[in-house]
Design a protein around this motif. Structure first.
Motif, PDB file in Angstrom:
ATOM      1  N   SER A 126      30.879  12.931 -19.558  1.00 33.35           N
ATOM      2  CA  SER A 126      29.788  12.661 -18.591  1.00 33.35           C
ATOM      3  C   SER A 126      30.164  11.335 -18.306  1.00 33.35           C
ATOM      4  CB  SER A 126      28.436  12.804 -19.373  1.00 33.35           C
ATOM      5  OG  SER A 126      28.355  12.199 -20.465  1.00 33.35           O
ATOM      6  N   SER A 127      30.681  10.416 -18.898  1.00 32.91           N
ATOM      7  CA  SER A 127      30.777   8.865 -18.758  1.00 32.91           C
ATOM      8  C   SER A 127      32.074   8.602 -19.088  1.00 32.91           C
ATOM      9  CB  SER A 127      29.529   8.265 -19.295  1.00 32.91           C
ATOM     10  OG  SER A 127      29.615   8.004 -20.748  1.00 32.91           O
ATOM     11  N   THR A 128      32.607   7.321 -18.642  1.00 33.56           N
ATOM     12  CA  THR A 128      33.744   6.745 -19.357  1.00 33.56           C
ATOM     13  C   THR A 128      33.453   6.181 -20.718  1.00 33.56           C
ATOM     14  OG1 THR A 128      33.144   4.707 -18.125  1.00 33.56           O
ATOM     15  CG2 THR A 128      34.495   5.919 -16.836  1.00 33.56           C
ATOM     16  N   GLU A 129      32.282   5.811 -20.797  1.00 28.46           N
ATOM     17  CA  GLU A 129      31.926   5.237 -22.101  1.00 28.46           C
ATOM     18  C   GLU A 129      32.081   6.214 -23.361  1.00 28.46           C
ATOM     19  OE1 GLU A 129      28.197   3.455 -24.883  1.00 28.46           O
ATOM     20  OE2 GLU A 129      27.915   3.995 -22.914  1.00 28.46           O
ATOM     21  N   ALA A 130      31.561   7.528 -22.919  1.00 28.41           N
ATOM     22  CA  ALA A 130      31.732   8.844 -23.814  1.00 28.41           C
ATOM     23  C   ALA A 130      33.341   9.189 -23.880  1.00 28.41           C
ATOM     24  CB  ALA A 130      31.102  10.225 -23.283  1.00 28.41           C
ATOM     25  N   LEU A 131      34.189   8.936 -23.005  1.00 27.99           N
ATOM     26  CA  LEU A 131      35.610   9.230 -23.026  1.00 27.99           C
ATOM     27  C   LEU A 131      36.228   8.395 -23.940  1.00 27.99           C
ATOM     28  CD1 LEU A 131      37.860  10.379 -20.067  1.00 27.99           C
ATOM     29  CD2 LEU A 131      38.587   8.767 -21.682  1.00 27.99           C
ATOM     30  N   GLY A 132      35.853   6.936 -23.589  1.00 31.45           N
ATOM     31  CA  GLY A 132      36.535   5.885 -24.355  1.00 31.45           C
ATOM     32  C   GLY A 132      36.293   5.911 -25.952  1.00 31.45           C
ATOM     33  N   ARG A 133      35.005   6.471 -26.260  1.00 30.46           N
ATOM     34  CA  ARG A 133      34.702   6.511 -27.757  1.00 30.46           C
ATOM     35  C   ARG A 133      35.448   7.829 -28.343  1.00 30.46           C
ATOM     36  NH1 ARG A 133      29.162   6.069 -26.123  1.00 30.46           N
ATOM     37  NH2 ARG A 133      28.803   8.416 -26.362  1.00 30.46           N
ATOM     38  N   TRP A 134      35.853   8.587 -27.681  1.00 29.86           N
ATOM     39  CA  TRP A 134      36.559   9.910 -28.093  1.00 29.86           C
ATOM     40  C   TRP A 134      38.066   9.619 -28.124  1.00 29.86           C
ATOM     41  CZ3 TRP A 134      40.160  13.270 -25.035  1.00 29.86           C
ATOM     42  CH2 TRP A 134      40.536  14.449 -25.954  1.00 29.86           C
ATOM     43  N   HIS A 135      38.818   8.969 -26.945  1.00 36.70           N
ATOM     44  CA  HIS A 135      40.338   8.492 -27.058  1.00 36.70           C
ATOM     45  C   HIS A 135      40.257   7.285 -26.148  1.00 36.70           C
ATOM     46  CE1 HIS A 135      44.520   8.519 -26.643  1.00 36.70           C
ATOM     47  NE2 HIS A 135      44.610   9.911 -26.931  1.00 36.70           N
ATOM     48  N   ARG A 136      40.524   6.128 -26.770  1.00 36.09           N
ATOM     49  CA  ARG A 136      40.759   4.928 -26.323  1.00 36.09           C
ATOM     50  C   ARG A 136      41.630   4.785 -25.405  1.00 36.09           C
ATOM     51  NH1 ARG A 136      42.437   0.842 -31.275  1.00 36.09           N
ATOM     52  NH2 ARG A 136      44.671   1.737 -31.437  1.00 36.09           N
ATOM     53  N   LEU A 162      32.393  19.687 -22.864  1.00 37.80           N
ATOM     54  CA  LEU A 162      31.736  18.431 -22.366  1.00 37.80           C
ATOM     55  C   LEU A 162      31.330  17.557 -23.495  1.00 37.80           C
ATOM     56  CD1 LEU A 162      30.461  16.769 -20.090  1.00 37.80           C
ATOM     57  CD2 LEU A 162      28.280  18.251 -20.288  1.00 37.80           C
ATOM     58  N   ASP A 163      31.785  16.362 -23.403  1.00 36.77           N
ATOM     59  CA  ASP A 163      31.729  15.358 -24.298  1.00 36.77           C
ATOM     60  C   ASP A 163      32.011  15.631 -25.844  1.00 36.77           C
ATOM     61  OD1 ASP A 163      30.844  13.661 -22.323  1.00 36.77           O
ATOM     62  OD2 ASP A 163      28.698  13.922 -22.634  1.00 36.77           O
ATOM     63  N   PRO A 164      33.136  16.086 -26.114  1.00 38.66           N
ATOM     64  CA  PRO A 164      33.502  16.302 -27.324  1.00 38.66           C
ATOM     65  C   PRO A 164      33.494  14.849 -28.155  1.00 38.66           C
ATOM     66  CG  PRO A 164      35.465  16.250 -26.022  1.00 38.66           C
ATOM     67  CD  PRO A 164      34.255  16.341 -25.274  1.00 38.66           C
ATOM     68  N   GLY A 165      32.949  15.125 -29.511  1.00 37.85           N
ATOM     69  CA  GLY A 165      32.850  13.748 -30.481  1.00 37.85           C
ATOM     70  C   GLY A 165      31.614  13.100 -30.024  1.00 37.85           C
ATOM     71  N   ALA A 166      30.906  13.390 -29.220  1.00 35.74           N
ATOM     72  CA  ALA A 166      29.400  12.717 -28.945  1.00 35.74           C
ATOM     73  C   ALA A 166      28.430  13.433 -29.856  1.00 35.74           C
ATOM     74  CB  ALA A 166      28.925  13.048 -27.574  1.00 35.74           C
ATOM     75  N   ASP A 167      27.276  12.858 -29.637  1.00 38.74           N
ATOM     76  CA  ASP A 167      26.137  13.276 -30.459  1.00 38.74           C
ATOM     77  C   ASP A 167      26.074  14.683 -30.139  1.00 38.74           C
ATOM     78  OD1 ASP A 167      23.771  13.172 -32.503  1.00 38.74           O
ATOM     79  OD2 ASP A 167      22.526  13.474 -30.494  1.00 38.74           O
ATOM     80  N   LEU A 168      25.843  15.081 -28.570  1.00 34.86           N
ATOM     81  CA  LEU A 168      25.739  16.485 -28.356  1.00 34.86           C
ATOM     82  C   LEU A 168      26.981  16.886 -27.528  1.00 34.86           C
ATOM     83  CD1 LEU A 168      24.133  19.050 -28.068  1.00 34.86           C
ATOM     84  CD2 LEU A 168      23.088  18.016 -26.229  1.00 34.86           C
ATOM     85  N   THR A 169      27.511  17.919 -27.896  1.00 36.14           N
ATOM     86  CA  THR A 169      28.889  18.434 -27.401  1.00 36.14           C
ATOM     87  C   THR A 169      28.334  20.043 -26.800  1.00 36.14           C
ATOM     88  OG1 THR A 169      30.399  17.232 -28.526  1.00 36.14           O
ATOM     89  CG2 THR A 169      31.112  19.597 -27.669  1.00 36.14           C
ATOM     90  N   PHE A 170      28.579  20.207 -25.445  1.00 36.68           N
ATOM     91  CA  PHE A 170      28.292  21.401 -24.870  1.00 36.68           C
ATOM     92  C   PHE A 170      29.479  22.138 -24.403  1.00 36.68           C
ATOM     93  CE2 PHE A 170      27.125  24.213 -21.409  1.00 36.68           C
ATOM     94  CZ  PHE A 170      25.761  24.464 -21.720  1.00 36.68           C
ATOM     95  N   VAL A 171      29.531  23.627 -24.878  1.00 35.38           N
ATOM     96  CA  VAL A 171      30.675  24.115 -24.471  1.00 35.38           C
ATOM     97  C   VAL A 171      30.455  25.075 -23.482  1.00 35.38           C
ATOM     98  CG1 VAL A 171      32.321  26.020 -25.526  1.00 35.38           C
ATOM     99  CG2 VAL A 171      31.619  24.323 -26.716  1.00 35.38           C
TER     100      VAL A 171
END
Length: 284
Positions: A126-136, A162-171
């Motif tokens: 959903s955001s570049t921040e979420a992506l960066g936390r998952w894989h820098r 959507l947003d794997p590794g985040a607090d909430l991941t939606f499949v």
């Protein structure tokens, strides 16, 4: 052997081409977004789409019908921008460490994940921040979610995460993924009246089946990293089928009756297109 090419719209984004309208996986369908060539994202700040954030927050609200919550997220995705992670080819050591898969013959490649059931899934963020936390080291490519769904189809992925590794991941399960890619409405299988009618008709042709009911299965729900229950976005099974059989059947008779009915359903295109995963329970 030459490497697998990226989907045309993703390759164009990496190359800075703002006039991509060719190479669409499904010919004749305009999936460029609302009046949008790729340059619509030139001023993108990388923040999450507000409508998508609101829909995801709704999954954690007061308990309600899972179908309402899942439809809200799907609806938000029909207009939302997401980020697809692109990575340079990984070494064998890096693949072993991260669990990611990429085509080593390609200079840049889409990242895919392997779901617990062995199916391929495309991660989006959903955001570049979420992506960066998952894989820098992943490079974010902005795309409308419908475009991302097409990229998933091009990769033979049946799920979009959507947003794997985040607090909430939606499949986003296969039927919803395909509907998003085609930009057509989607109804969860457990609330689909057309599916219910199809199942009832099929049950009427089985002499050992006395009744059948459909409702959400436990796989619709998921949990946040903190353990809170979310009312949608789970990987499945998403459809529970309560099956009532004719009394007096032997164990072998029960097994054969269930197998016969299941086989009949799997032979129906309308069923397969609407149902991602099924949990059958016998009732009295």
């Amino acid at each position: 052997m030459s490497g697998r090419q990226l989907p045309a719209h993703i390759a164009a984004a990496l190359a800075g081409n703002t006039a991509d309208s060719a190479g669409q996986p499904w010919a004749g369908r305009d999936l460029s977004g609302p009046e949008n060539p790729l340059h619509a994202f030139d001023d993108d700040d990388g923040a999450a789409d507000p409508g998508l954030l609101a829909a995801l927050a709704g999954l954690l609200g007061p308990a309600g019908r899972p179908g309402d919550a899942e439809r809200a997220v799907f609806g938000a995705l029909t207009t939302a921008r997401v980020f697809i992670p692109i990575v340079a080819r990984l070494s064998d050591q890096a693949e072993a460490a991260t669990g990611l898969h990429s085509d080593k013959e390609a200079e840049m490649a889409l990242v895919t994940l392997t779901a617990p059931d062995g199916r391929k899934a495309l991660p989006v963020f959903s955001s570049t921040e979420a992506l960066g936390r998952w894989h820098r080291d992943a490079r974010p490519v902005a795309a409308y979610a419908s475009r991302a769904a097409l990229a998933a189809a091009a990769e033979d992925a049946q799920l979009m995460v959507l947003d794997p590794g985040a607090d909430l991941t939606f499949v986003l399960r296969r039927p919803a993924l395909w509907a998003l890619a085609q930009q057509v409405p989607w109804t969860p299988s457990y609330e689909d009246p057309a599916l219910a009618s199809l199942v009832e008709e099929a049950a009427g042709l089985e002499e050992d089946v006395l009744g059948v009911g459909l409702r959400p299965a436990g796989g619709v729900l998921t949990r946040t990293a903190g353990g809170s229950i979310a009312s949608g976005g789970g990987p499945g099974p998403e459809l529970r089928m309560d099956l009532r059989l004719r009394p007096g059947l032997s164990p072998d008779g029960v097994r054969d009756a269930v197998a016969s009915f299941r086989g009949k359903l799997l032979g129906l295109t309308g069923f397969v297109e609407r149902v991602d995963s099924l949990d059958i329970k016998l009732t009295r």
